[in-house]
Design a protein around this motif. Structure first.
Motif, PDB file in Angstrom:
ATOM      1  N   SER A  79       2.282   2.140  -3.222  1.00 52.32           N
ATOM      2  CA  SER A  79       1.312   2.556  -4.241  1.00 52.32           C
ATOM      3  C   SER A  79       0.883   4.011  -4.078  1.00 52.32           C
ATOM      4  O   SER A  79       0.182   4.534  -4.956  1.00 52.32           O
ATOM      5  CB  SER A  79       0.069   1.654  -4.168  1.00 52.32           C
ATOM      6  N   ARG A  80       1.268   4.656  -3.003  1.00 46.30           N
ATOM      7  CA  ARG A  80       0.812   6.015  -2.708  1.00 46.30           C
ATOM      8  C   ARG A  80       1.902   7.028  -3.023  1.00 46.30           C
ATOM      9  O   ARG A  80       3.051   6.866  -2.616  1.00 46.30           O
ATOM     10  CB  ARG A  80       0.415   6.144  -1.238  1.00 46.30           C
ATOM     11  N   TYR A 118       0.835  -1.203   0.000  1.00 45.14           N
ATOM     12  CA  TYR A 118       0.000   0.000   0.000  1.00 45.14           C
ATOM     13  C   TYR A 118       0.870   1.254   0.000  1.00 45.14           C
ATOM     14  O   TYR A 118       0.626   2.186  -0.789  1.00 45.14           O
ATOM     15  CB  TYR A 118      -0.915  -0.003   1.227  1.00 45.14           C
TER      16      TYR A 118
END
Length: 259
Positions: free
Chosen positions: A236-237, A233
Protein backbone atom coordinates in the motif's frame (compact mmCIF):
# COMPACT_ATOMS: atom_id res chain seq x y z
CA UNK A 1 9.94 -11.55 29.47
CA UNK A 2 10.55 -14.27 32.07
CA UNK A 3 13.50 -16.68 31.99
CA UNK A 4 11.61 -19.48 30.23
CA UNK A 5 10.26 -17.19 27.53
CA UNK A 6 13.70 -15.61 27.06
CA UNK A 7 15.27 -19.04 26.53
CA UNK A 8 12.52 -20.01 24.07
CA UNK A 9 13.10 -16.88 22.00
CA UNK A 10 16.89 -17.12 22.20
CA UNK A 11 16.87 -20.71 20.96
CA UNK A 12 14.49 -20.07 18.05
CA UNK A 13 16.97 -18.86 15.46
CA UNK A 14 18.53 -22.20 14.50
CA UNK A 15 15.38 -23.23 12.64
CA UNK A 16 15.80 -20.17 10.41
CA UNK A 17 19.61 -20.14 10.16
CA UNK A 18 19.76 -20.13 6.34
CA UNK A 19 17.19 -17.32 6.06
CA UNK A 20 18.94 -15.43 8.86
CA UNK A 21 22.25 -15.60 6.98
CA UNK A 22 20.59 -14.43 3.76
CA UNK A 23 18.38 -11.63 5.03
CA UNK A 24 19.66 -10.13 8.27
CA UNK A 25 21.62 -6.87 7.81
CA UNK A 26 25.28 -6.28 8.49
CA UNK A 27 26.46 -3.49 10.84
CA UNK A 28 27.53 0.08 10.11
CA UNK A 29 31.32 0.22 9.80
CA UNK A 30 31.51 3.40 11.88
CA UNK A 31 29.56 1.72 14.69
CA UNK A 32 31.91 -1.27 14.73
CA UNK A 33 34.94 1.03 14.83
CA UNK A 34 33.51 2.98 17.76
CA UNK A 35 32.53 -0.21 19.58
CA UNK A 36 36.11 -1.40 20.10
CA UNK A 37 37.88 1.95 19.69
CA UNK A 38 39.31 2.06 23.25
CA UNK A 39 40.63 -1.53 23.08
CA UNK A 40 44.46 -1.69 23.13
CA UNK A 41 44.79 -4.54 20.60
CA UNK A 42 43.15 -6.26 17.62
CA UNK A 43 42.00 -9.57 19.19
CA UNK A 44 38.19 -9.50 19.08
CA UNK A 45 35.66 -12.06 20.31
CA UNK A 46 32.31 -12.02 18.50
CA UNK A 47 30.12 -13.50 21.23
CA UNK A 48 26.79 -15.00 20.18
CA UNK A 49 28.04 -14.63 16.62
CA UNK A 50 25.04 -16.22 14.90
CA UNK A 51 25.72 -16.72 11.20
CA UNK A 52 28.61 -14.24 11.20
CA UNK A 53 26.99 -10.93 10.27
CA UNK A 54 29.11 -8.96 12.73
CA UNK A 55 32.10 -11.27 12.27
CA UNK A 56 32.34 -10.34 8.58
CA UNK A 57 32.28 -6.61 9.35
CA UNK A 58 34.96 -7.08 12.02
CA UNK A 59 37.20 -8.96 9.58
CA UNK A 60 36.78 -6.19 7.01
CA UNK A 61 37.96 -3.71 9.66
CA UNK A 62 41.22 -5.65 10.06
CA UNK A 63 40.48 -7.29 13.41
CA UNK A 64 41.67 -10.76 14.38
CA UNK A 65 38.32 -12.42 15.16
CA UNK A 66 37.24 -15.46 17.12
CA UNK A 67 33.53 -16.29 16.84
CA UNK A 68 31.60 -18.14 19.56
CA UNK A 69 28.03 -19.33 18.98
CA UNK A 70 25.84 -21.81 20.93
CA UNK A 71 23.38 -22.85 18.21
CA UNK A 72 24.70 -25.67 15.96
CA UNK A 73 22.70 -24.59 12.89
CA UNK A 74 23.81 -20.97 13.18
CA UNK A 75 27.41 -22.08 13.71
CA UNK A 76 27.23 -24.26 10.59
CA UNK A 77 26.14 -21.27 8.52
CA UNK A 78 28.93 -19.13 9.99
CA UNK A 79 31.56 -21.76 9.15
CA UNK A 80 30.14 -22.16 5.64
CA UNK A 81 30.20 -18.44 4.85
CA UNK A 82 33.46 -17.61 6.69
CA UNK A 83 35.57 -20.78 6.55
CA UNK A 84 38.81 -19.00 7.51
CA UNK A 85 37.40 -17.74 10.83
CA UNK A 86 38.08 -19.59 14.06
CA UNK A 87 34.48 -20.41 15.03
CA UNK A 88 33.82 -22.25 18.30
CA UNK A 89 30.80 -23.77 19.96
CA UNK A 90 30.14 -21.98 23.24
CA UNK A 91 28.03 -19.33 24.90
CA UNK A 92 28.33 -16.09 26.83
CA UNK A 93 27.91 -18.12 30.00
CA UNK A 94 30.65 -20.61 29.07
CA UNK A 95 33.26 -19.04 26.79
CA UNK A 96 35.81 -21.60 25.47
CA UNK A 97 38.80 -19.24 25.67
CA UNK A 98 41.67 -18.68 28.13
CA UNK A 99 41.83 -15.84 30.65
CA UNK A 100 42.67 -12.36 29.28
CA UNK A 101 42.87 -13.72 25.72
CA UNK A 102 40.95 -10.99 23.83
CA UNK A 103 41.12 -7.20 23.65
CA UNK A 104 37.43 -6.69 22.91
CA UNK A 105 34.20 -8.64 23.24
CA UNK A 106 31.45 -7.62 20.82
CA UNK A 107 27.93 -9.00 20.52
CA UNK A 108 25.70 -8.25 17.53
CA UNK A 109 21.97 -8.34 18.35
CA UNK A 110 22.77 -10.87 21.06
CA UNK A 111 23.60 -9.26 24.42
CA UNK A 112 19.96 -9.07 25.49
CA UNK A 113 19.88 -12.89 25.40
CA UNK A 114 22.83 -13.29 27.81
CA UNK A 115 22.31 -14.27 31.44
CA UNK A 116 24.59 -11.50 32.64
CA UNK A 117 24.78 -12.82 36.20
CA UNK A 118 26.78 -15.72 34.72
CA UNK A 119 28.07 -14.11 31.51
CA UNK A 120 29.48 -11.03 33.29
CA UNK A 121 32.23 -12.92 35.16
CA UNK A 122 32.96 -15.03 32.05
CA UNK A 123 33.38 -11.95 29.86
CA UNK A 124 35.56 -10.30 32.51
CA UNK A 125 37.68 -13.46 32.63
CA UNK A 126 38.51 -13.58 28.91
CA UNK A 127 38.82 -9.81 28.45
CA UNK A 128 42.26 -8.26 28.91
CA UNK A 129 42.57 -5.23 31.23
CA UNK A 130 41.73 -2.08 29.30
CA UNK A 131 39.58 -4.11 26.90
CA UNK A 132 36.11 -3.23 25.70
CA UNK A 133 32.75 -4.97 25.89
CA UNK A 134 30.17 -3.69 23.41
CA UNK A 135 26.73 -4.71 22.26
CA UNK A 136 25.51 -3.66 18.83
CA UNK A 137 21.89 -3.61 17.65
CA UNK A 138 20.43 -2.76 14.26
CA UNK A 139 17.24 -0.78 14.84
CA UNK A 140 14.71 0.61 12.37
CA UNK A 141 14.66 4.39 12.08
CA UNK A 142 11.01 5.05 12.84
CA UNK A 143 11.61 8.77 12.40
CA UNK A 144 10.72 7.89 8.79
CA UNK A 145 6.92 7.87 8.52
CA UNK A 146 6.49 4.65 6.56
CA UNK A 147 8.83 2.80 8.93
CA UNK A 148 6.78 3.99 11.91
CA UNK A 149 3.71 2.62 10.15
CA UNK A 150 5.44 -0.70 9.53
CA UNK A 151 6.22 -0.95 13.25
CA UNK A 152 2.55 -0.40 14.09
CA UNK A 153 1.27 -2.90 11.55
CA UNK A 154 3.90 -5.55 12.31
CA UNK A 155 3.35 -5.42 16.05
CA UNK A 156 5.88 -6.24 18.74
CA UNK A 157 6.58 -9.72 17.35
CA UNK A 158 8.01 -8.21 14.15
CA UNK A 159 9.28 -4.88 15.49
CA UNK A 160 9.96 -5.28 19.18
CA UNK A 161 10.68 -2.71 21.90
CA UNK A 162 14.41 -2.61 21.19
CA UNK A 163 13.97 -2.46 17.39
CA UNK A 164 13.40 1.31 17.28
CA UNK A 165 15.80 4.00 18.54
CA UNK A 166 13.66 5.17 21.47
CA UNK A 167 12.91 1.61 22.54
CA UNK A 168 16.56 0.65 22.35
CA UNK A 169 17.64 3.67 24.41
CA UNK A 170 15.07 2.88 27.10
CA UNK A 171 15.92 -0.83 27.27
CA UNK A 172 19.70 -0.41 27.34
CA UNK A 173 19.87 2.67 29.58
CA UNK A 174 20.36 0.46 32.63
CA UNK A 175 22.10 -2.46 30.92
CA UNK A 176 25.59 -2.98 32.31
CA UNK A 177 27.82 -5.71 33.67
CA UNK A 178 26.79 -6.97 37.09
CA UNK A 179 29.23 -7.46 39.93
CA UNK A 180 31.75 -9.93 38.51
CA UNK A 181 32.56 -11.45 41.87
CA UNK A 182 36.24 -10.66 41.38
CA UNK A 183 38.66 -7.80 40.97
CA UNK A 184 37.48 -6.75 37.49
CA UNK A 185 35.67 -3.43 37.27
CA UNK A 186 34.04 -1.75 34.29
CA UNK A 187 33.47 1.88 33.30
CA UNK A 188 30.07 3.51 33.10
CA UNK A 189 28.20 2.56 29.92
CA UNK A 190 28.35 4.77 26.83
CA UNK A 191 25.79 4.79 24.03
CA UNK A 192 26.07 5.90 20.42
CA UNK A 193 24.01 5.52 17.22
CA UNK A 194 25.24 5.43 13.62
CA UNK A 195 23.23 5.79 10.40
CA UNK A 196 22.84 2.57 8.46
CA UNK A 197 20.51 1.15 5.84
CA UNK A 198 19.61 -2.07 4.09
CA UNK A 199 18.64 -2.39 0.44
CA UNK A 200 15.42 -4.40 0.36
CA UNK A 201 12.39 -5.29 -1.72
CA UNK A 202 8.98 -5.87 -0.17
CA UNK A 203 9.54 -9.63 -0.37
CA UNK A 204 13.02 -9.54 1.14
CA UNK A 205 11.90 -7.21 3.95
CA UNK A 206 9.11 -9.65 4.82
CA UNK A 207 11.72 -12.44 4.76
CA UNK A 208 13.95 -10.39 7.09
CA UNK A 209 11.15 -9.78 9.58
CA UNK A 210 10.26 -13.48 9.46
CA UNK A 211 13.62 -14.22 11.15
CA UNK A 212 12.64 -12.26 14.28
CA UNK A 213 12.34 -14.35 17.42
CA UNK A 214 8.83 -13.07 18.17
CA UNK A 215 7.60 -14.41 14.84
CA UNK A 216 9.65 -17.61 14.91
CA UNK A 217 7.98 -18.77 18.13
CA UNK A 218 4.45 -17.97 16.93
CA UNK A 219 2.01 -20.70 15.93
CA UNK A 220 2.16 -21.04 12.14
CA UNK A 221 -1.30 -19.61 11.51
CA UNK A 222 -0.61 -16.50 13.60
CA UNK A 223 2.77 -16.05 11.94
CA UNK A 224 1.21 -16.22 8.47
CA UNK A 225 -1.44 -13.68 9.47
CA UNK A 226 1.18 -11.26 10.83
CA UNK A 227 3.35 -11.55 7.72
CA UNK A 228 0.24 -11.12 5.57
CA UNK A 229 -0.53 -7.81 7.29
CA UNK A 230 3.03 -6.66 6.68
CA UNK A 231 2.86 -7.64 2.99
CA UNK A 232 -0.41 -5.76 2.61
CA UNK A 233 1.06 -2.66 4.25
CA UNK A 234 4.17 -2.70 2.04
CA UNK A 235 1.97 -3.12 -1.04
CA UNK A 236 0.00 0.00 0.00
CA UNK A 237 3.02 2.32 0.30
CA UNK A 238 4.54 4.13 -2.66
CA UNK A 239 7.97 3.83 -1.02
CA UNK A 240 7.87 0.03 -0.99
CA UNK A 241 5.28 -1.18 -3.49
CA UNK A 242 7.71 -1.93 -6.33
CA UNK A 243 11.41 -2.49 -6.83
CA UNK A 244 14.23 -1.91 -4.37
CA UNK A 245 14.27 0.65 -1.58
CA UNK A 246 16.49 1.47 1.38
CA UNK A 247 15.18 0.50 4.80
CA UNK A 248 16.50 3.34 7.01
CA UNK A 249 18.22 1.98 10.10
CA UNK A 250 20.67 2.85 12.84
CA UNK A 251 23.36 0.65 14.31
CA UNK A 252 23.14 1.40 18.04
CA UNK A 253 26.02 0.60 20.38
CA UNK A 254 26.34 0.17 24.13
CA UNK A 255 29.98 0.12 25.31
CA UNK A 256 31.85 -0.39 28.60
CA UNK A 257 35.58 -0.72 29.23
CA UNK A 258 37.32 -3.06 31.66
CA UNK A 259 39.39 -0.89 34.01
Amino acid sequence: MDQGERLLHASSFGAAAVAYAEHRPDYARAAVGWAFEPAPGPRVLDLGAGTGKLTATLIASGAEVIAVEPDPAMLTELRRSLPAVRALSGSAEAIPLPDASVDAVLAGNAMHWFDMAVAGPEIARVLAPGGTLAGLWNVMDDGTEWVAGLARVGGSAAVGPRDTPAGWRAETAGMHLPNTGGAARFSSPQQAEFPHGQRRTADSLVATLATRAGLLVMPEREQEAALGRIRGYLASRTETVRGEFILPMLTAVLRVQRL
